[in-house]
Design an enzyme around this catalytic site. Structure first.
Site, PDB file in Angstrom:
ATOM      1  N   ASN A   1      92.331  75.037  28.071  1.00  0.00           N
ATOM      2  CA  ASN A   1      91.370  73.654  28.320  1.00  0.00           C
ATOM      3  C   ASN A   1      91.031  73.761  29.646  1.00  0.00           C
ATOM      4  OD1 ASN A   1      90.517  71.012  27.165  1.00  0.00           O
ATOM      5  ND2 ASN A   1      92.033  70.142  28.480  1.00  0.00           N
ATOM      6  N   LYS A   2      90.230  72.625  29.973  1.00  0.00           N
ATOM      7  CA  LYS A   2      89.732  72.421  31.458  1.00  0.00           C
ATOM      8  C   LYS A   2      90.593  72.431  32.584  1.00  0.00           C
ATOM      9  CE  LYS A   2      86.156  71.925  32.117  1.00  0.00           C
ATOM     10  NZ  LYS A   2      85.320  72.977  32.524  1.00  0.00           N
TER      11      LYS A   2
ATOM     12  N   ASP B   1      90.229  74.127  24.291  1.00  0.00           N
ATOM     13  CA  ASP B   1      89.101  74.972  24.182  1.00  0.00           C
ATOM     14  C   ASP B   1      89.205  76.233  23.064  1.00  0.00           C
ATOM     15  OD1 ASP B   1      88.267  73.640  26.580  1.00  0.00           O
ATOM     16  OD2 ASP B   1      86.341  74.231  25.730  1.00  0.00           O
TER      17      ASP B   1
HETATM   18  O1  MRU Z   1      83.360  72.782  30.401  1.00  0.00           O
HETATM   19  P1  MRU Z   1      83.498  71.480  29.255  1.00  0.00           P
HETATM   20  O2  MRU Z   1      83.063  70.459  29.901  1.00  0.00           O
HETATM   21  O3  MRU Z   1      82.901  72.106  28.060  1.00  0.00           O
HETATM   22  O4  MRU Z   1      85.074  71.557  29.003  1.00  0.00           O
HETATM   23  C1  MRU Z   1      85.561  70.801  28.000  1.00  0.00           C
HETATM   24  C2  MRU Z   1      86.868  70.562  27.678  1.00  0.00           C
HETATM   25  O5  MRU Z   1      87.762  71.371  28.469  1.00  0.00           O
HETATM   26  C3  MRU Z   1      87.399  69.874  26.610  1.00  0.00           C
HETATM   27  O6  MRU Z   1      88.719  69.214  26.992  1.00  0.00           O
HETATM   28  C4  MRU Z   1      87.436  70.613  25.438  1.00  0.00           C
HETATM   29  O7  MRU Z   1      86.369  71.179  25.183  1.00  0.00           O
HETATM   30  C5  MRU Z   1      88.086  69.945  24.349  1.00  0.00           C
HETATM   31  S1  MRU Z   1      86.523  68.732  23.670  1.00  0.00           S
HETATM   32  C6  MRU Z   1      87.091  67.913  22.277  1.00  0.00           C
END
Ligand code: MRU
Length: 336
Positions: A239-240, A229
């Site tokens: 990231n998540k 992110d």
């Molecule tokens: O909360 P989200 O579902 O938007 O989180 C998404 C992620 O963490 C993805 O791994 C990240 O945005 C990369 S998407 C190519």
């Protein structure tokens, strides 16, 4: 290959059509976003999600704003409003800042048309970036590999084939055979609901595991692939939530751990991950499971949506320009 579209801009009716990801995998429902508020809500409630996709959708959100009024002050106000929908994914501010540049350009003949052209460029660049990340990343995959993924960094998270999952689609199209282990990704299960949906639809062998099974399966893995992110200049990656834990487990078992991300996910203005704003989401995402309350009354809940993985735990970062290896700083600066 991919038989769904995450986003489409309908210029006839000045509306954005999105696939509502909160309804997957049960229902494939497309909804129309007609106002800037609709766009804000769709991003905030994760109807559209994934760093690159929210950037593309927000860019079209500015086109919607310009279609409704010719007042640049109002468009700039809408831009700031949309930027505040989610704080961690830098692609959101990055895409909106590009749109703001167009609004501020005094040479505009037709602001709506120029904004639409810029949004289309952002979308096209995203598609191209996914394709090239796929080509670079596929080089890492060998026949028989077992690959762990987290959250959803797939076609659903972009306007193209995805980043981490785009690599898998590319490797498959080259005839490589491999198995994917998808972590379910609590609390709202992007791995279980979205990653398994898109991978199985595209005939990629996928096994779903609960997040707390990652350490059990890690010794069998050949590779871990995740998205991002926001990436700081030193290579720290937001990231998540759960990504950092996977990276630590992967290091312990000496499994290569790669992040796949377009250059639009790099934040060239911050030195390290400590400066990345982390989104905290509603406790209800944890309190309720399938609309059922699963915790005792008065339970206090923490719900950070992202974590930061220190650069020292990364084997590399796969971008559309190639694979960056540690030490990252100079290589990241040169992407600018
Ligand atoms: O909360 P989200 O579902 O938007 O989180 C998404 C992620 O963490 C993805 O791994 C990240 O945005 C990369 S998407 C190519």
């Amino acid at each position: 290959m991919l038989n769904f579209k995450t986003i489409e801009y309908d210029s006839q009716n000045n509306q954005i059509i999105i696939l509502d990801q909160t309804k997957l995998p049960e229902k494939e429902i497309y909804v129309n976003l007609k106002t800037v508020k609709d766009v804000y809500n769709a991003i905030m409630t994760l109807k559209v999600r994934g760093a690159p996709l929210i950037g593309v959708v927000a860019a079209y959100g500015i086109v919607l704003s310009a279609g409704k009024n010719n007042n640049t002050r109002k468009i700039l106000k809408d831009a700031e409003y949309l930027k505040s929908a989610r704080p961690t994914a830098v692609n959101l501010a990055w895409a909106i800042n590009r749109m703001i540049e167009i609004v501020k350009n005094k040479k505009n003949q037709n602001l709506y048309r120029d904004l639409l052209a810029e949004a289309r460029r952002i979308e096209k660049e995203d598609k191209d970036a996914c394709k090239n990340i796929g080509l670079w990343g596929a080089k890492l995959i060998k026949n028989g590999f077992k690959i762990m993924v987290h959250c959803n960094a797939g076609a659903l998270a972009t306007s193209g084939i995805g980043t981490a999952l785009g690599i898998l689609y590319t490797a498959k199209s080259m005839g490589k055979k491999f198995k994917v282990y998808s972590c379910e990704t609590r609390p709202i299960l992007q791995g279980a609901r979205l990653t398994t949906w898109e991978l199985t639809r595209n005939s990629i062998e996928t096994l779903l595991i609960c997040d707390n099974m990652a350490a059990t399966y890690m010794p069998e893995m050949d590779l871990v692939l995740v998205g991002a992110d926001r990436i700081a200049l030193n290579g720290d990656v937001a990231n998540k939530i759960g990504t950092r834990g996977l990276a630590i487990i992967a290091r312990y078992y000496r499994v290569p751990f790669y992040v796949a991300a377009p250059i639009s996910s790099f934040d060239f203005g911050i030195e390290s991950g400590t400066e990345i704003p982390i989104e905290f989401r509603s406790a209800d995402e944890i309190r309720y499971f399938n609309k059922q309350c699963i915790v005792a009354e008065k339970t206090k809940i923490c719900n950070p949506a992202f974590d930061v993985t220190p650069n020292a735990l990364l084997s590399g970062i796969i971008t559309e320009k190639g694979i960056l290896r540690p030490p990252f700083k100079k290589k990241i600066v040169s992407l600018k």
